[in-house]
Design a protein around this motif. Structure first.
Motif: not given
Length: 215
Positions: A112-117, A133-144
């Motif tokens: 099962v895969i979650l695919l989400s924006s 498992q999943y794939q999503s949109s991802s945020l930018v983290y600088e120094n967490d």
């Protein structure tokens, strides 16, 4: 292999836009909460400006500026909020018909895969709960620390991403309500279209899906 969309497929929620005020409330970010309302209230001057800019640039400016309201919050805190959001908010908005399919697929040993924006703190929390498992949109983290910008936007790319999870010519089943997932649906052997209006069938009928009718 089963592929599930999330927003309005597994939950009655636009998860990104519901998550942002959830976070701002816990951060006691009063001014940002006001800005979020200004950005998202339909027919406000700013919302209308975003709407017309979207038409010109094909960029979702409402989403872009709303995500900036998460800037300065640590990755750890956002992921913690994501787990809270899932347990306290999304659990009450489950679409029972699609959750049954999700749980049946897991029970029978299907991949099962979650695919989400939607963004990573939310989708990670959901995937952990179901151990999938999943794939999503991802945020930018600088120094967490979140910058409020996107490192990757999955919108209109699900049909590309799904191939990373497939083993050879493995057949897939797709469950979604999202018109922008049309190319993903075309790859599926079995298709389930979640619809909220009868008129949506006109869009999906050429692909001959099974319908999960919530109209």
């Amino acid at each position: 292999m089963y592929v599930f969309d999330i927003c309005d497929t597994l939950y009655f929620s636009n998860t990104t836009f519901d998550f942002i005020p959830f976070v701002l409330e816990r951060e006691k970010a009063f001014l940002r909460k006001v800005l979020f309302k200004i950005y998202t209230i339909r027919f406000s001057p700013i919302f209308l400006s975003f709407y017309f800019l979207n038409k010109i640039t094909s960029i979702d400016h409402c989403r872009k500026y709303s995500l900036l309201l998460l800037s300065g919050i640590s990755k750890d805190d956002l992921y913690s909020y994501g787990r809270e959001f899932h347990s306290q908010y999304l659990k009450n908005k489950e679409v029972k018909e699609t959750h049954l399919k999700l749980k049946e697929a897991i029970k029978t040993g299907e991949i099962v895969i979650l695919l989400s924006s939607s963004i990573d703190p939310i989708v990670d929390a959901i995937s952990q709960d179901f151990n999938v498992q999943y794939q999503s949109s991802s945020l930018v983290y600088e120094n967490d620390i979140c910058t409020g910008k996107l490192a990757y936007d999955l919108t209109n790319k699900k049909h590309i991403e799904v191939t990373k999870f497939q083993a050879g010519e493995e057949l897939i089943t797709v469950v979604t309500d999202n018109f922008s997932d049309q190319e993903l649906m075309k790859l599926a052997e079995t298709r389930y279209a979640v619809i909220y209006k009868k008129s949506a069938k006109q869009f999906w009928d050429p692909l001959k899906p099974y319908y999960i009718d919530l109209s």
